[in-house]
Write a protein that holds these residues in place. Sequence first.
Motif, mmCIF file in Angstrom:
data_model
loop_
_atom_site.group_PDB
_atom_site.id
_atom_site.type_symbol
_atom_site.label_atom_id
_atom_site.label_comp_id
_atom_site.label_asym_id
_atom_site.label_seq_id
_atom_site.Cartn_x
_atom_site.Cartn_y
_atom_site.Cartn_z
ATOM 1 N N GLY A 57 -27.677 25.244 14.872
ATOM 2 C CA GLY A 57 -28.896 24.472 14.628
ATOM 3 C C GLY A 57 -28.979 23.200 15.455
ATOM 4 N N PRO A 58 -30.081 22.456 15.289
ATOM 5 C CA PRO A 58 -30.216 21.185 16.021
ATOM 6 C C PRO A 58 -29.200 20.152 15.529
ATOM 7 C CG PRO A 58 -32.066 21.539 14.523
ATOM 8 C CD PRO A 58 -31.254 22.784 14.494
ATOM 9 N N PRO A 59 -28.771 19.264 16.400
ATOM 10 C CA PRO A 59 -27.772 18.265 15.995
ATOM 11 C C PRO A 59 -28.379 17.280 15.010
ATOM 12 C CG PRO A 59 -28.581 17.790 18.191
ATOM 13 C CD PRO A 59 -29.207 19.084 17.790
ATOM 14 N N THR A 60 -27.610 16.920 13.960
ATOM 15 C CA THR A 60 -28.125 15.933 13.016
ATOM 16 C C THR A 60 -27.850 14.518 13.512
ATOM 17 O OG1 THR A 60 -26.091 16.339 11.806
ATOM 18 C CG2 THR A 60 -28.097 17.346 10.939
ATOM 19 N N SER A 61 -26.685 14.329 14.164
ATOM 20 C CA SER A 61 -26.420 12.999 14.734
ATOM 21 C C SER A 61 -25.991 13.183 16.195
ATOM 22 C CB SER A 61 -25.318 12.299 13.936
ATOM 23 O OG SER A 61 -24.235 13.184 13.754
ATOM 24 N N PRO A 62 -26.983 13.219 17.093
ATOM 25 C CA PRO A 62 -26.692 13.538 18.502
ATOM 26 C C PRO A 62 -25.700 12.557 19.122
ATOM 27 C CG PRO A 62 -29.059 13.355 18.108
ATOM 28 C CD PRO A 62 -28.387 12.897 16.872
ATOM 29 N N VAL A 63 -24.761 13.107 19.877
ATOM 30 C CA VAL A 63 -23.833 12.273 20.652
ATOM 31 C C VAL A 63 -23.938 12.704 22.112
ATOM 32 C CG1 VAL A 63 -22.200 11.891 18.770
ATOM 33 C CG2 VAL A 63 -21.956 13.880 20.234
ATOM 34 N N PHE A 64 -23.647 11.781 23.012
ATOM 35 C CA PHE A 64 -23.789 12.091 24.428
ATOM 36 C C PHE A 64 -22.452 12.128 25.159
ATOM 37 C CE2 PHE A 64 -27.950 10.720 23.142
ATOM 38 C CZ PHE A 64 -28.770 11.636 23.769
ATOM 39 N N GLU A 65 -21.357 11.908 24.401
ATOM 40 C CA GLU A 65 -20.091 11.748 25.125
ATOM 41 C C GLU A 65 -19.567 13.055 25.705
ATOM 42 O OE1 GLU A 65 -19.410 10.128 21.720
ATOM 43 O OE2 GLU A 65 -18.062 11.554 20.776
ATOM 44 N N ASN A 66 -20.144 14.210 25.286
ATOM 45 C CA ASN A 66 -19.707 15.463 25.900
ATOM 46 C C ASN A 66 -19.952 15.474 27.402
ATOM 47 O OD1 ASN A 66 -18.814 16.812 23.574
ATOM 48 N ND2 ASN A 66 -20.930 17.262 23.011
ATOM 49 N N PHE A 67 -21.033 14.822 27.816
ATOM 50 C CA PHE A 67 -21.380 14.888 29.239
ATOM 51 C C PHE A 67 -20.369 14.172 30.116
ATOM 52 C CE2 PHE A 67 -25.239 16.240 27.227
ATOM 53 C CZ PHE A 67 -25.662 17.263 28.049
ATOM 54 N N PRO A 68 -20.049 12.882 29.836
ATOM 55 C CA PRO A 68 -19.011 12.255 30.671
ATOM 56 C C PRO A 68 -17.657 12.944 30.552
ATOM 57 C CG PRO A 68 -19.713 10.783 28.902
ATOM 58 C CD PRO A 68 -20.671 11.924 28.926
ATOM 59 N N THR A 69 -17.311 13.450 29.355
ATOM 60 C CA THR A 69 -16.021 14.138 29.207
ATOM 61 C C THR A 69 -15.999 15.417 30.045
ATOM 62 O OG1 THR A 69 -16.060 13.344 26.930
ATOM 63 C CG2 THR A 69 -14.329 14.904 27.507
ATOM 64 N N ALA A 70 -17.086 16.215 29.942
ATOM 65 C CA ALA A 70 -17.145 17.455 30.714
ATOM 66 C C ALA A 70 -17.124 17.141 32.208
ATOM 67 C CB ALA A 70 -18.415 18.234 30.367
#
Lengths: 286, 318
Positions: A57-70
């Motif tokens: 489902g859609p994220p309830t509390s979006p985080v963006f740290e996956n992008f710099p980590t990836a």
Amino acid sequence: MGDLSVAERRGRAGREPSKIPYYVVLSALAFFALAPLLVLVFNSLKSNAEVGRNPLGPPTSPVFENFPTAWAQGNFATTLVNSTILTLGTVVGVCVIAGMAAYAMARLDLPGTDGVLLYLFVASALPFQLFLVPLFFLWNTLTLTNTLFGLVVIYWAIFSPFATLLLRSYLVALPRGFEDAARIDGASEWQVFTRVVLPLSWPGFLTIALVSALGAWNEFFFAVTFIQDDALKPVSTSFLAFQSQFSQDWGLTSAASILIMLPVVVLFLLLQRRFIDGLTAGGLKG
Amino acid sequence: MDTAQPPSLRGPAEDGRPAKGKLRPGSSLERKKRLIAWAFMLPLVAVNVLVILGPALATVYYSFTDWSGLGAAEWVGFENYRDILSDGDFYGALWHNVLWTVFFLTVPIAMGLLGAFLLSRITRFQMFFRVAYFVPYVVASVVNAALWQNILDPDRGVGSALAGIGIPWLDGVSFFGDQNLALPTVAFVDNWHWWGFVVLLFLTAMQSVDKELYEAAKMDGAGRWQQFLNVTLPGIRPTLVFVVLMTIISSLLVFDYIYIITQGGPAGATEVVATLMYKEAFVRFEAGYAAALGIGMSFMGGLIVLLFLYLRRKGWEI
């Protein structure tokens, strides 16, 4: 009068069935095409804990740290550069190779054009199974394996037959008047080609550039066979290793997926008509 | 020879060439013109010979040897071909290619015809649907594969989500790990990125069908289904035949999605001839045997094209 128009309207309604069922089915197909991509975007914005609780489902509390980590873990600073070099090298080379060949066939009355066309058609459909094994060992001997240049040369060879066919049919349709005028003014064949034909035929070149750029960016098979060195891998093959390493970390693999597809999807959305026309012209299964 | 070309690649007729009557065929100027024309072909010919034609001819030679990929190759005659014909793995793989072909001749073509027919009858939002269907086609195969591996995950995928809302049948099913499900599931993933492309091929063809034929069919009281059968299908026959031919050939040679997702596993359940050949060449170092497999596959593909051309010459309207 009034009766007639009612009858007419009724008649038309009888002949023109409602379009709503059409839209229902078309929307269901659109859902099938887009929902998986939406899940991908959702997951790229979730922490690992949230993926566990809510994997689709859609994220309830979006985080963006996956992008710099990836970006860091997937070595994108290197692989994106590799893919860009491969793609640009392929595009420039294919445009030069196919441009010259198509010009020779469409304008220079190349002797044996029919035979060349047949050969190009066969070559653009030849299975890699037919030439892969000796090619690999030939490239090994020439020390072209594990080099970006060696891979680009392969892309030139496999993308240019189709690009030549496409470009030739485009050039054949262009009027010859301007070229003849330039020749009368004393221009050489090379000048006619670069000063007159190229500026007039840029839409054809843009189409083959887009088709071969997409092909090179997404290409997997030759990249995985000919490049083993991690420092030289393009995004497609390096992602495969990344994914097997982080297969349980959906947030991370989804973010990496988006980094790979974003340039292509944005370019596609900007130039979709030309993309679709170019790709459907040959109907090559990719 | 022209018939093998897709219709859209055929350029318009080449007329209106400038008069060149002044040049006699044998003159030196004419010879120079020919030389210039071939000089423009040189880069194409050079890369083509180096990468495709030369190695393809070498494949023919190596298929008759015991070459390992390194060092000398010893002539063994037809031994590799005899070995293939008595190789159980080969028949197993070929059978998977046949199943793959059946899948791709039905599912994407049916979806393509449905989508294109409906799209050709609407105007509003047509562009939106076209773009939506095409997006998966431009996404890299590795990304598509990863995406579906997540969605079809036995523990966290769509199966368990459906179980959560009371539909338990798919819960815990390992789509890629089950020997019976792996092949159709990989085909499903490949198809997800492919069918939208087929829609657009068919749509382009349908848009050039004469509108008056539909009007005439409606006058005769034909419903939607009859219009589709009697007007649309005959109208797009060249494209339909082209897609069928291309599907058969590419199914014979399929590699990418299988290699990426299952690499032929589990226990050979998704092994096709191309993955078998890849392993023979680069894992078992049986380059001669792999070359013979490559020749065999190309031969079969060529045979299908020839059969198609033969039927056309026989007067079949394909």
